[in-house]
Each structure stands twice: as structure tokens, then as C-alpha cells.
Design an enzyme around this catalytic site. Structure first.
Site, mmCIF file in Angstrom:
data_model
loop_
_atom_site.group_PDB
_atom_site.id
_atom_site.type_symbol
_atom_site.label_atom_id
_atom_site.label_comp_id
_atom_site.label_asym_id
_atom_site.label_seq_id
_atom_site.Cartn_x
_atom_site.Cartn_y
_atom_site.Cartn_z
ATOM 1 N N GLU A 107 0.812 -1.215 0.000
ATOM 2 C CA GLU A 107 0.000 0.000 0.000
ATOM 3 C C GLU A 107 0.848 1.268 0.000
ATOM 4 O O GLU A 107 0.365 2.347 -0.297
ATOM 5 C CB GLU A 107 -0.974 0.006 1.198
ATOM 6 N N ASP B 254 18.590 19.206 -32.509
ATOM 7 C CA ASP B 254 19.228 20.063 -33.494
ATOM 8 C C ASP B 254 20.685 20.225 -33.086
ATOM 9 O O ASP B 254 21.043 20.039 -31.928
ATOM 10 C CB ASP B 254 18.518 21.418 -33.520
ATOM 11 N N ASP C 8 13.731 23.875 -28.892
ATOM 12 C CA ASP C 8 13.397 25.130 -28.217
ATOM 13 C C ASP C 8 12.553 26.079 -29.056
ATOM 14 O O ASP C 8 12.222 27.169 -28.607
ATOM 15 C CB ASP C 8 14.678 25.849 -27.776
ATOM 16 N N ASP D 51 9.308 23.073 -33.019
ATOM 17 C CA ASP D 51 9.710 21.846 -32.322
ATOM 18 C C ASP D 51 8.584 21.273 -31.458
ATOM 19 O O ASP D 51 8.709 20.149 -30.975
ATOM 20 C CB ASP D 51 10.920 22.124 -31.426
ATOM 21 N N ASN E 294 5.300 -14.268 2.546
ATOM 22 C CA ASN E 294 4.356 -14.282 3.667
ATOM 23 C C ASN E 294 3.033 -14.922 3.279
ATOM 24 O O ASN E 294 2.365 -15.551 4.094
ATOM 25 C CB ASN E 294 4.120 -12.853 4.156
ATOM 26 N N ASN F 206 3.385 -5.028 9.556
ATOM 27 C CA ASN F 206 3.325 -4.352 8.257
ATOM 28 C C ASN F 206 3.720 -2.882 8.379
ATOM 29 O O ASN F 206 4.452 -2.341 7.546
ATOM 30 C CB ASN F 206 1.910 -4.470 7.687
ATOM 31 N N ASP G 89 6.959 -1.129 6.639
ATOM 32 C CA ASP G 89 6.823 0.016 5.740
ATOM 33 C C ASP G 89 7.685 1.187 6.184
ATOM 34 O O ASP G 89 8.271 1.894 5.364
ATOM 35 C CB ASP G 89 5.357 0.449 5.659
#
Length: 809
Positions: free
Chosen positions: A254, A296, A556, A560, A624, A649, A653
Site C-alpha cells: 500500500e 538540433d 526550443d 519543435d 508471507n 506491516n 513500511d
């Protein structure tokens, strides 16, 4: 023409009407974003489970589940919101500008500060900053594809009271207009609001989504399996439900959106410090995956800082006339001033006795600009532009002040003159004139029967170190292809000087008859294209993408913009035309290949850290899944309480939150990196079951050696599970020997603290509340042995699995 607004009036209107932003961030957007996390299906299931627990009197379980959910959601929101704000601050540095008349003076301001009533000035290359009614126009053509879908430019005139619209761009000509609507009130506002709510999905985002879908399907299957097994074994229904739901949360990555956003945002911040501004976070992965860069030559291989070096007559002899007339043309022209104009201005000249009568603005089809000046009773049209187009408009040439007709022989001599200059790498402008009768206005139709006065040659020095920069890009897996509108002689000369293979140079004319399949084959083996049009640039980029290349385009100019859209990564520069900056994903504050190379490496580092989380999450979660599902079948009690699963968990995390700060192996950034679902799947299918083997070994030791009752079993497996799945990050984070690749200080600190906390919890005052009991000291001997051998085993099989992805030495 109106004199525009005063500064005080403009500030008042800005305070009343708000900033000129097509899609403003709605009030309460942050709250809506927070609520969005709460509407996650898994979060909803957990909250329902908490409610059920409270109803049946298990208040402790209900409270802890709510706390776990709240911590996860708040942490996710806080990190994501902070990262988004950092990216927004970076984007503000390259916001579009507009030229407006304030207090009787033309000034440049941020587009968001434009208000109704402002008088604006437009020229070729500008993005229209707001809806405005035209007051004055000169050969004005706009690209309105963003609104109408029409690909061809549209001509606009003040005489017909035409309106120009926000989001469109000026292709050629000039205009002055009065703003009538800004922000959401513009014609583009509604479209922009819809577009800004959800940008198009990138390859990286698509990969993340597919990965998350795979995990979600696995989780749903697991929950159903546990519920059915619990029912078959006659386990308490509520306990089984809470276990299944908690297990689902424990197996679902998550934190994946948060880890991804934080990693990419931190990459964007680092790139910003190195003068690379990221406008779209998802573009960082594409930047790191890029294996072909089209650009270019001007401003990339050469500095773009032109110097006028020679003024020659049509046959190549020194003459002052071409430079003198070019100076008058540049002095009186408006709109875009090119580097060639700046070089001419630095040479200086005389304009005494001349006054401007009119101007025929530059456009990309004619490739020239003309001004009409008067001196006494004489009116003269002076044109300068690309030699090929200019020569086609001439009927005579001037030698030593005398005019001579152009025939086939003299035309060829003129052509040889500018081609010889081009072969030496010079940029060349042709200069011509014509006496014209007085008239109210002049147009491109008057650019005929010209007298060629001669040529002005310009030198454009190579960027210092550009050859080394190109070699570094090649070494790191990025091929640079030059795609230029310049003639082939100049392009070949410059490319050969910097080590690019110009032997197979292809002209734009040769592309016209090629099929897309043929062009794809040619584009792969060709490094230099010359005399190509904007449409042909598009075809080249699409052809390379069709061959499974990730293509970047560096541009630029207004012409383009289509190529910037077509490329996987559109790259522009801070001083580019507004339309080019708006089309780009990445903006360089300094147009330099070294800067761009640095940005590519940062993009690869960001992607590498995301990949660490993916490999880490899939292996531990999948392992797991096997362990939990298997334990349900033979244990007389749940292998771990729902509260303990959620806590495990959360701690896991927290250990991974600092992955975005981690260092990356040099091997990983030496080649473009792309999403590889096969590597992730294989890693999951091998490392996951490997971790389950150690889980089952722990089950055996707890039951047979320690004769563990339920509480001791829960505690022992909680500690073993947390230690092995967290410490394995030190192995998975690198393709090298973990002892030779140092993790970041933050990652080391959080990982070790989480493991230490997990080991201490059974001995803390919180242990009874969490269902833990103290572990016997000898268990930690087993834990140390199991953890070390597990990490060694993972190290043994790791390199075969991810060597292809990361490139182990």
C-alpha cells in the site's frame, strides 16, 4: 491602440479575478486528496473490521486497527503532498511569460499575472497568454490545434475583430491585442481543467498499475482462501475475518504510490539543483530509460552564439554591402530575434536617413524576413534569409555596385559561394533588395524580382567539451541523433568535428518516399539528418519509437512543439519559445549535454530506488502469503494475531520509507533502465518461497523445540518475520556484494531501528496489549543463525535473478 492598464489597476483586477491559470487548484483540494486515501478499498475493509470488533466488545483491537490505518494514511498523504508541492515550486521557476503594456511601457510578466484589460504583444513563437481581441496585426497566423484539432495554421486579422485564444500559439506575424478573458473564463479553461485533473498515463505509471493489479488479485484470492479454510476448520468467524483482512493489508504494497512519488520527487529536487527542471514527475523514469536523443545541432553541438565573420558578394569576394543591408533589416524587424540578428547587431552599421515603412514577418515556410525602408523618395525592400529560398526569388545580382542578370551560369556560381561557406561549417544568410513603389502595405507577394547583394557568413563555435559529452552519453547507452533543418554541408562538417558518424547523412527529401517501416530501419542506423521539416522530425521520432526505443527530443522553437509531444521525453530549455516549454516534460536551465547527461543519471537513480521497493515488496509479501496460508491449515490457532500483522506491516513500511535516500550502484546507471515485469515476477516466485522455507523452519523450532503455546508462537514468528524481511533489504538493494555497496545513512538507521524495536516489543509494557510474551534468550541464537543463513542464501540466488536488470560485476 489603448495604452493598457496602470500597475495599480492591474493589481486590483488580479486580486478580484484571480490568477490567469486555466485550471486553478480547487479550494479544499488537499482535504479531497486526504479523503482519496481513505476511500482505498483495503482501508474501507479495515475500518469495517474495526467497527465489527467494537460492536462485539473488542475495543482494544478496534482502536489499534484504527490507529494503524490512520498512521498509514497520514504518512502517505503527508509525504505525497510535500513531494507534489516541491515539484510545483520547481515548475514555477520556468513558468510562461507574456509581454504586456503597463503604465504606457511594454514589460514582461508572468502569464498568471495577466488580467482582463491588459494590452498584450504577440510574435512568432509566443503562446497566447489569454483570450484577447486583436487590435493590430501583421501577417498573423496561429496554430489552434489545441482547441479545434485543425493542424493547419489559421490567419487572423484585426480588421475582422478576430479573437485569439489562450493555449494557441503564433506561427508567424505579429499582433497587439486586448485581453478579454483569463483563467477558467477562457475558451481553453474548461479543456485545461479536464486535462489537468489526470495527465496521460506514462509507461512507468502503466507498469505500476499492472503490478498493483497483480498483487490485488493475489490478495483477494488469499482472503477468500483464508475465510473458506477458517469456515471448514470451524474457527471463530470474527477472528478469521480480522485475520484475513489484516493479512490482506500486510501483503499489499500500500506504500507503493507514496514510495514512488517520494522517490521521483526527490529525484526531481536533485535534478533541479543540477539545473534540470522536471515538469511531470513520471517523466523522470522515461528520462532514465531514454536510449535515443534527437536534437538540433545548434545550441547542442555548437554554442548558438553566432559571430558575423564574413560579408561577401555573390561570387565570394569581400564586400560591405551585404552586411550593411543585413544590419538595416535586423534593426527594423520585430518578432523573434535569432542569434544571427544579435551577431549582426554586434557588428553595427548606419541607419542615418532611413525610416521604416513596413515589415513582412518571418515564417518557417518562406524562411526569410523582409523590411521596407525609405530614404528620401526611394522605397526599398530588404530581404534576408536561407540562401536556397532567397536565390529562387532573385532575378539579378550585384557586383561592384552594378546589377547583372542571373542566368544559369551565374546562379551556379552564387550557389557554389554559399556551399563553400557551408562546407567550412559556416551559417550563411543571403541578402537581397528591390526598389518598390510606395503603397499602404506590403506582403510576401512583393518578395519577387530581387537583386542578390551577397552573403553574410557566421561562425558558431563548438560547445567546449561536447565531444567528450557525446562519448559519455554513448558509454551510458544513449545514442545522439542530430535532426536539423540546416543544409547537409554545415551539418556534416560540425558532426564530423565532434565524432558523430555523418557518413550516412540522410536528407529530408529522401524521407518523402519512404514507408514508415523503411524509415524505422534507416533511422536506427543513421545519426545525422539534414534539411528536415518539423513534420519529418515527427516521423523520425515515431519511427524510432516503433522500434522499441525510448526517444528524447531536445528542442526550443515553436516548430519543435509537435516533436516534443511525440517523443517519450520532451526536453526544452529555459529560454525557449513558450509553446516549446509548455510541450516539454523536462526543461534545462542551461542547454548543455553535460547537464542533460546528469539529468539522465538522476532519472536512472530514481528508477533504481523504485525498483528496490518493488523487488523488496514482492519477495517478502509473496513469501508471507505462502507462510500464512500454509500455517492456517495445520495450526490449531492463528499464526499471528490481526493486530500483530498490522503492526508488522507498519514497521516494515517505516523501514522502507527511506529507500528514496539510498545510493545506487554505478553499474545500474551505465545503461538505460526499463520496466521489466519478468524480472519482478521471477524474483517474486523464487525469493518469496525461499523466505517461506525459513518461516516454516521457525514454525518447527517454536513448536518442537520450545513447545510454544499460541502467545509465544505469535511473538517468535513476529520477531523472525520482521527481522528477515526487513534486513534482506541490505541484500536486495544492490546487485553487488552487500559488503561492498554501502546503503545511505538514513536507510541503515531506519532499518536497524525497526528490527531493534521489533525485538524489544515483547519485553516492553506494550507487550500484553499487543499479545506478546517475553522470548527465551536462546531463541535469539536461533534467530541470528536463521537470519544470517537466509541473507546468505538470498545473496547466492539474487545475482542470477537481477543481474540482467542491474548489471552485477
Amino acid at each position: 491602440m489603448t495604452g493598457g492598464l496602470t500597475s495599480d489597476e492591474a493589481r486590483r483586477r488580479l486580486a478580484t479575478g484571480g490568477p490567469n491559470e486555466p485550471a486553478r487548484r480547487r479550494r479544499g483540494a488537499a482535504l479531497a486528496e486526504l479523503l482519496g486515501f481513505l476511500f482505498n478499498p483495503l482501508v474501507g475493509i479495515l475500518l469495517v473490521a474495526s467497527l465489527v470488533s467494537a460492536i462485539v466488545g473488542d475495543g482494544v483491537n478496534a482502536a489499534i486497527i484504527v490507529v494503524m490505518v490512520a498512521l498509514s494514511v497520514v504518512l502517505n498523504f503527508a509525504q505525497t503532498y510535500r513531494s507534489r508541492r516541491a515539484a510545483e515550486r520547481l515548475r514555477e521557476e520556468v513558468g510562461p511569460r507574456a509581454t504586456v503594456r503597463r503604465d504606457g511601457t511594454w514589460v514582461e510578466i508572468a502569464r498568471r499575472e495577466v488580467v482582463p484589460g491588459d494590452v498584450i504583444r504577440l510574435a512568432a513563437g509566443d503562446r497566447v497568454p489569454a483570450d484577447a481581441q486583436l487590435l493590430e496585426t501583421r501577417d498573423l497566423h496561429l496554430q489552434e490545434a489545441a482547441l479545434t484539432g485543425e493542424s493547419l495554421p489559421v490567419e487572423k486579422s484585426a480588421g475582422t475583430r478576430d479573437t485569439v485564444y489562450l493555449g494557441t500559439s503564433v506561427v508567424s506575424g505579429t499582433a497587439v491585442a486586448e485581453v478579454v478573458a483569463t483563467g477558467p473564463a477562457t475558451a481553453f479553461g474548461d479543456i485545461a481543467a479536464r486535462l489537468m485533473e489526470r495527465p496521460p498515463e506514462t509507461e512507468f505509471e502503466r507498469g505500476i498499475r499492472r503490478f498493483a493489479t497483480l498483487i490485488m488479485r493475489t490478495v483477494v484470492f488469499l482472503v477468500l482462501f483464508v475465510l473458506l479454510a477458517g469456515a471448514f476448520l470451524h474457527r471463530p468467524g470474527l477472528e478469521t475475518l480480522l485475520f484475513a483482512v489484516a493479512l490482506a493489508v500486510g501483503l499489499t504494497p500500500e506504500f507503493l504510490p507514496m514510495i514512488t512519488t517520494v522517490t521521483l520527487a526527490q529525484g526531481a529536487i536533485r535534478m533541479g539543483r543540477r539545473q534540470v527542471i522536471v515538469r511531470h514527475l513520471a517523466a523522470i523514469e522515461d528520462f532514465g530509460s531514454m536510449d535515443v536523443l534527437c536534437s538540433d545541432k545548434t545550441g547542442t553541438l555548437t554554442t548558438g552564439e553566432m559571430e558575423a565573420t564574413e560579408s561577401l558578394d555573390p561570387f565570394g569576394r569581400p564586400a560591405e554591402g551585404p552586411l550593411a543591408l543585413a544590419y538595416l533589416n535586423s534593426l527594423y524587424e520585430t518578432g523573434i530575434r535569432s542569434p544571427l540578428d544579435e551577431a549582426i547587431a554586434r557588428k553595427g552599421g548606419r541607419a542615418d536617413g532611413y525610416r521604416k515603412v513596413d515589415e513582412i514577418p518571418f515564417d518557417f515556410e518562406r524562411r526569410r524576413i523582409s523590411v521596407v525602408v525609405a530614404t528620401g523618395a526611394d522605397v526599398v525592400l530588404i530581404a534576408k534569409g536561407a540562401p536556397e529560398q532567397m536565390l529562387a526569388c532573385c532575378v539579378a545580382h550585384e557586383i561592384d555596385g552594378a546589377e547583372h542578370p542571373l542566368d544559369a551560369v551565374t546562379t551556379e556560381r552564387c550557389r557554389q559561394t554559399y556551399e563553400a561557406l557551408s562546407r567550412r561549417g559556416a551559417r550563411v544568410l543571403a541578402v537581397a533588395r528591390r526598389s518598390v513603389p510606395p503603397q499602404p502595405a506590403y506582403s510576401a507577394a512583393d518578395e519577387r524580382e530581387l537583386v542578390l547583394v551577397g552573403f553574410v557568413a557566421f561562425s558558431d563555435p563548438l560547445v567546449p567539451g561536447v565531444a567528450d559529452a557525446l562519448a559519455a552519453l554513448r558509454r551510458d547507452g544513449v545514442t545522439v541523433k542530430i535532426v536539423t533543418g540546416d543544409n547537409e554541408l554545415v551539418a556534416r562538417h560540425v558532426c564530423e568535428q565532434v565524432g558523430l558518424d555523418a557518413a550516412r547523412l540522410v536528407l529530408g527529401a529522401a524521407l518523402e518516399g519512404m514507408t514508415d517501416a523503411a524509415l524505422a530501419a534507416v533511422a536506427e542506423r543513421t545519426d545525422v539528418f539534414a534539411r528536415v521539416s518539423p513534420a519529418q522530425k515527427n516521423r523520425i521520432i515515431l519511427a524510432l519509437k516503433a522500434r522499441d526505443h525510448v526517444v528524447g527530443f531536445l528542442g526550443d522553437g515553436i516548430n519543435d512543439a509537435p516533436s516534443l509531444h511525440a517523443a517519450d521525453v520532451g526536453i526544452s530549455v529555459a529560454n525557449a519559445a513558450d509553446v516549446a516549454k509548455d510541450a516539454a516534460d523536462i526543461i534545462l536551465q542551461r542547454r548543455n549535454l553535460d547537464v542533460l547527461h546528469t539529468g539522465i543519471i538522476e532519472g536512472r537513480k530514481a528508477f533504481a530506488n523504485v525498483m528496490k521497493y518493488l523487488l523488496m515488496g514482492t519477495s517478502s509479501n509473496f513469501g508471507n502469503m505462502f507462510s500464512m496460508a500454509g500455517a492456517v491449515l495445520f495450526l490449531p490457532f492463528l499464526p499471528m494475531l490481526p493486530i500483530q500483522i498490522l503492526l508488522n506491516n507498519l514497521l516494515y513500511d517505516v523501514a522502507q520509507v527511506t529507500i528514496p535516500t539510498d545510493s545506487v550502484d554505478p553499474e545500474f546507471v551505465r545503461a538505460p533502465q526499463r520496466w521489466n515485469i519478468d524480472v519482478i515476477r521471477n524474483f517474486m516466485l523464487v525469493i518469496g518461497p525461499l523466505s517461506s522455507v525459513y518461516d516454516f523452519l521457525t514454525f518447527y523450532v517454536l513448536l518442537q523445540v520450545f513447545a510454544a503455546p499460541a502467545a509465544l508462537f505469535h511473538t517468535g514468528w513476529f520477531v523472525e518475520s520482521l527481522a528477515t524481511q526487513t534486513l534482506v533489504l541490505f541484500v536486495i538493494r544492490t546487485a553487488r556484494n552487500p559488503l561492498r555497496s554501502r546503503p545511505s545513512r538514513w536507510l541503515t538507521t531506519t532499518t536497524l531501528l525497526v528490527v531493534a524495536l521489533g525485538c524489544l516489543l515483547p519485553f516492553s509494557p506494550l507487550a500484553p496489549t499487543l499479545g506478546f510474551v517475553p522470548l527465551p534468550p536462546v531463541y535469539f541464537v536461533f534467530l541470528a543463525a536463521a537470519t544470517v543463513t537466509y541473507l546468505a542464501l538470498v545473496e547466492t540466488v539474487k545475482r542470477r535473478l537481477i543481474g540482467r536488470l542491474i548489471g552485477a560485476p
